[in-house]
Design a protein around this motif. Structure first.
Motif, PDB file in Angstrom:
ATOM      1  N   LYS A 172      -0.864  31.528  -3.031  1.00 21.35           N
ATOM      2  CA  LYS A 172      -1.922  31.666  -4.097  1.00 21.35           C
ATOM      3  C   LYS A 172      -2.037  30.335  -4.716  1.00 21.35           C
ATOM      4  CE  LYS A 172      -1.539  36.687  -4.329  1.00 21.35           C
ATOM      5  NZ  LYS A 172      -0.547  37.545  -4.286  1.00 21.35           N
ATOM      6  N   GLU A 173      -2.483  29.371  -3.901  1.00 23.93           N
ATOM      7  CA  GLU A 173      -2.582  28.089  -4.749  1.00 23.93           C
ATOM      8  C   GLU A 173      -3.900  27.505  -3.976  1.00 23.93           C
ATOM      9  OE1 GLU A 173       2.201  26.719  -5.466  1.00 23.93           O
ATOM     10  OE2 GLU A 173       1.058  25.596  -3.944  1.00 23.93           O
ATOM     11  N   ALA A 174      -4.664  26.707  -4.743  1.00 24.99           N
ATOM     12  CA  ALA A 174      -5.787  25.842  -4.065  1.00 24.99           C
ATOM     13  C   ALA A 174      -5.690  24.712  -4.749  1.00 24.99           C
ATOM     14  CB  ALA A 174      -6.900  26.841  -4.214  1.00 24.99           C
ATOM     15  N   LYS A 175      -6.609  23.790  -4.191  1.00 20.04           N
ATOM     16  CA  LYS A 175      -7.048  22.349  -4.731  1.00 20.04           C
ATOM     17  C   LYS A 175      -8.600  22.305  -4.136  1.00 20.04           C
ATOM     18  CE  LYS A 175      -2.598  20.386  -3.930  1.00 20.04           C
ATOM     19  NZ  LYS A 175      -2.059  19.020  -3.131  1.00 20.04           N
ATOM     20  N   VAL A 176      -9.347  21.890  -5.133  1.00 19.84           N
ATOM     21  CA  VAL A 176     -10.862  21.624  -4.980  1.00 19.84           C
ATOM     22  C   VAL A 176     -11.181  20.105  -5.329  1.00 19.84           C
ATOM     23  CG1 VAL A 176     -13.010  22.440  -5.742  1.00 19.84           C
ATOM     24  CG2 VAL A 176     -11.223  23.924  -5.777  1.00 19.84           C
ATOM     25  N   ASP A 177     -11.891  19.602  -4.424  1.00 13.64           N
ATOM     26  CA  ASP A 177     -12.392  18.138  -4.694  1.00 13.64           C
ATOM     27  C   ASP A 177     -13.743  18.020  -4.170  1.00 13.64           C
ATOM     28  OD1 ASP A 177     -12.564  15.416  -4.768  1.00 13.64           O
ATOM     29  OD2 ASP A 177     -10.511  14.916  -3.583  1.00 13.64           O
ATOM     30  N   VAL A 178     -14.678  17.749  -5.156  1.00 17.46           N
ATOM     31  CA  VAL A 178     -15.978  17.769  -4.828  1.00 17.46           C
ATOM     32  C   VAL A 178     -16.606  16.419  -5.354  1.00 17.46           C
ATOM     33  CG1 VAL A 178     -18.140  19.237  -5.453  1.00 17.46           C
ATOM     34  CG2 VAL A 178     -16.090  20.549  -5.027  1.00 17.46           C
ATOM     35  N   THR A 179     -17.593  16.013  -4.479  1.00 19.92           N
ATOM     36  CA  THR A 179     -18.314  14.826  -5.116  1.00 19.92           C
ATOM     37  C   THR A 179     -19.856  15.290  -4.881  1.00 19.92           C
ATOM     38  OG1 THR A 179     -16.652  13.397  -4.144  1.00 19.92           O
ATOM     39  CG2 THR A 179     -18.874  12.529  -4.682  1.00 19.92           C
ATOM     40  N   ILE A 180     -20.701  15.022  -5.920  1.00 21.14           N
ATOM     41  CA  ILE A 180     -22.175  15.384  -6.020  1.00 21.14           C
ATOM     42  C   ILE A 180     -22.678  14.049  -6.165  1.00 21.14           C
ATOM     43  CG2 ILE A 180     -23.837  16.355  -7.348  1.00 21.14           C
ATOM     44  CD1 ILE A 180     -21.835  18.365  -8.631  1.00 21.14           C
ATOM     45  N   PHE A 206     -15.465  16.354  -9.417  1.00 16.06           N
ATOM     46  CA  PHE A 206     -14.617  17.631  -9.803  1.00 16.06           C
ATOM     47  C   PHE A 206     -13.385  17.536  -9.083  1.00 16.06           C
ATOM     48  CE2 PHE A 206     -13.093  21.814 -10.409  1.00 16.06           C
ATOM     49  CZ  PHE A 206     -13.004  22.052 -11.777  1.00 16.06           C
ATOM     50  N   LYS A 207     -12.336  17.635  -9.837  1.00 15.47           N
ATOM     51  CA  LYS A 207     -11.079  17.467  -9.108  1.00 15.47           C
ATOM     52  C   LYS A 207     -10.114  18.626  -9.867  1.00 15.47           C
ATOM     53  CE  LYS A 207     -11.242  12.797  -7.763  1.00 15.47           C
ATOM     54  NZ  LYS A 207     -11.380  12.784  -6.197  1.00 15.47           N
ATOM     55  N   SER A 208      -9.692  19.631  -9.146  1.00 17.56           N
ATOM     56  CA  SER A 208      -8.985  20.657  -9.777  1.00 17.56           C
ATOM     57  C   SER A 208      -7.647  20.280 -10.167  1.00 17.56           C
ATOM     58  CB  SER A 208      -8.906  21.945  -8.817  1.00 17.56           C
ATOM     59  OG  SER A 208      -8.193  21.533  -7.577  1.00 17.56           O
ATOM     60  N   THR A 209      -7.130  20.856 -11.206  1.00 19.46           N
ATOM     61  CA  THR A 209      -5.757  20.526 -11.822  1.00 19.46           C
ATOM     62  C   THR A 209      -4.803  21.716 -11.592  1.00 19.46           C
ATOM     63  OG1 THR A 209      -6.297  21.021 -13.915  1.00 19.46           O
ATOM     64  CG2 THR A 209      -6.315  18.699 -13.205  1.00 19.46           C
ATOM     65  N   LYS A 210      -5.598  22.893 -11.308  1.00 19.43           N
ATOM     66  CA  LYS A 210      -4.874  24.345 -11.657  1.00 19.43           C
ATOM     67  C   LYS A 210      -5.973  25.402 -10.976  1.00 19.43           C
ATOM     68  CE  LYS A 210      -2.568  27.511 -14.362  1.00 19.43           C
ATOM     69  NZ  LYS A 210      -1.856  27.952 -15.663  1.00 19.43           N
ATOM     70  N   VAL A 211      -5.729  26.276 -10.012  1.00 19.37           N
ATOM     71  CA  VAL A 211      -6.551  27.272  -9.866  1.00 19.37           C
ATOM     72  C   VAL A 211      -5.630  28.548 -10.099  1.00 19.37           C
ATOM     73  CG1 VAL A 211      -7.649  28.477  -7.733  1.00 19.37           C
ATOM     74  CG2 VAL A 211      -7.438  25.849  -8.108  1.00 19.37           C
ATOM     75  N   VAL A 212      -6.314  29.547 -10.940  1.00 21.58           N
ATOM     76  CA  VAL A 212      -5.542  30.581 -11.306  1.00 21.58           C
ATOM     77  C   VAL A 212      -6.155  31.787 -10.432  1.00 21.58           C
ATOM     78  CG1 VAL A 212      -5.174  32.456 -13.296  1.00 21.58           C
ATOM     79  CG2 VAL A 212      -5.471  29.920 -13.699  1.00 21.58           C
ATOM     80  N   PHE A 213      -5.058  32.781  -9.805  1.00 20.51           N
ATOM     81  CA  PHE A 213      -5.476  33.744  -8.955  1.00 20.51           C
ATOM     82  C   PHE A 213      -5.103  35.046  -9.862  1.00 20.51           C
ATOM     83  CE2 PHE A 213      -5.177  30.274  -5.950  1.00 20.51           C
ATOM     84  CZ  PHE A 213      -5.976  30.847  -4.835  1.00 20.51           C
ATOM     85  N   GLU A 214      -5.852  35.937  -9.253  1.00 20.47           N
ATOM     86  CA  GLU A 214      -5.488  37.357  -9.601  1.00 20.47           C
ATOM     87  C   GLU A 214      -5.557  38.226  -8.292  1.00 20.47           C
ATOM     88  OE1 GLU A 214      -8.009  39.670 -12.711  1.00 20.47           O
ATOM     89  OE2 GLU A 214      -7.724  37.909 -14.188  1.00 20.47           O
ATOM     90  N   GLY A 248     -10.113  21.803 -14.160  1.00 25.51           N
ATOM     91  CA  GLY A 248     -10.037  20.470 -13.319  1.00 25.51           C
ATOM     92  C   GLY A 248     -10.841  19.476 -14.106  1.00 25.51           C
ATOM     93  N   ASP A 249     -10.914  18.166 -13.572  1.00 20.65           N
ATOM     94  CA  ASP A 249     -11.335  17.127 -14.314  1.00 20.65           C
ATOM     95  C   ASP A 249     -12.897  16.851 -13.971  1.00 20.65           C
ATOM     96  OD1 ASP A 249      -9.176  16.823 -15.930  1.00 20.65           O
ATOM     97  OD2 ASP A 249      -8.081  15.672 -14.337  1.00 20.65           O
ATOM     98  N   LEU A 250     -13.898  16.900 -14.725  1.00 22.41           N
ATOM     99  CA  LEU A 250     -15.219  16.490 -14.159  1.00 22.41           C
ATOM    100  C   LEU A 250     -15.524  15.355 -14.803  1.00 22.41           C
ATOM    101  CD1 LEU A 250     -18.200  17.648 -13.254  1.00 22.41           C
ATOM    102  CD2 LEU A 250     -18.643  18.279 -15.511  1.00 22.41           C
ATOM    103  N   THR A 251     -15.923  14.405 -13.989  1.00 24.45           N
ATOM    104  CA  THR A 251     -16.346  13.054 -14.226  1.00 24.45           C
ATOM    105  C   THR A 251     -17.847  12.779 -13.824  1.00 24.45           C
ATOM    106  OG1 THR A 251     -14.252  12.256 -13.609  1.00 24.45           O
ATOM    107  CG2 THR A 251     -15.904  10.581 -13.774  1.00 24.45           C
TER     108      THR A 251
END
Length: 189
Positions: free
Chosen positions: A64-72, A104-112, A121-124
């Motif tokens: 139950k972990e994830a990482k997101v790395d997005v470039t616009i 946008f680079k995630s630092t934590k993903v919260v699951f339920e 995450g950090d938005l630049t």
């Protein structure tokens, strides 16, 4: 016999570990649309989008972990009007000449349970990085109906202040508060 049982136990353990490995999903740019909206002088809510988004999502279902790395690609902004597309790319807003992308680079993903409910995450934007929490409003993980590969689909929202990213011209007439609304689809590598 004892060695066979031990070997079978190890094989089962390591096979389970292989099945539980994190999976990388590549963003489907033709079905991923970051949109943003703001109040325009108290008259209307303006909704704009970006046409080009790339990146990855790594999902480890068992942990139950994830990482997101997005470039616009900020030069792909779509206001619906070519002149305004150019205007919003200027120094007062996105300054795409010096900052052609946002990330946008995630630092934590919260699951339920099995589903993520928020992504911290950090938005630049324009070289300025701020923490942002995306609220996940829908999530799908399963076989893509056409590609027959494992896929992810999600929608997420957040609110930011454009002035925090050095893009606050005309505020408060044009609202400083900007709502983000992201539709994302990604397919397993």
């Amino acid at each position: 016999m004892k060695k066979t049982l031990i070997a079978a136990a190890f094989a089962t353990f390591f096979a389970g570990q292989a099945l539980a490995a994190p999976q990388t999903y590549v963003i489907d740019s033709s079905h991923t649309f970051p949109r943003f909206s703001y109040n325009h002088m108290g008259m209307s809510k303006q909704i704009l989008s970006f046409k080009k988004t790339t990146g990855t999502v790594v999902l480890d279902k068992s942990a139950k972990e994830a990482k997101v790395d997005v470039t616009i690609d900020m030069t792909s902004v779509n206001t619906g009007f070519d002149v305004f597309d150019g205007h919003i790319q200027g120094e007062d807003f996105f300054d795409t000449k010096n900052h052609p992308t946002a990330t946008f680079k995630s630092t934590k993903v919260v699951f339920e349970g099995e589903k993520p409910v928020s992504i911290e995450g950090d938005l630049t934007i324009k070289g300025v990085t701020k923490p942002v929490t995306l609220k996940v409003t829908s999530f799908f993980n399963g076989p893509h109906p056409m590609l027959k590969k494992d896929a992810i689909g999600a929608n997420a929202t957040a609110t930011i202040l454009r002035s925090e990213f050095n893009a606050g011209k005309y505020a408060p007439g044009v609202s400083d508060e900007v709502e983000l609304d992201i539709a994302l689809e990604a397919v397993a590598e």
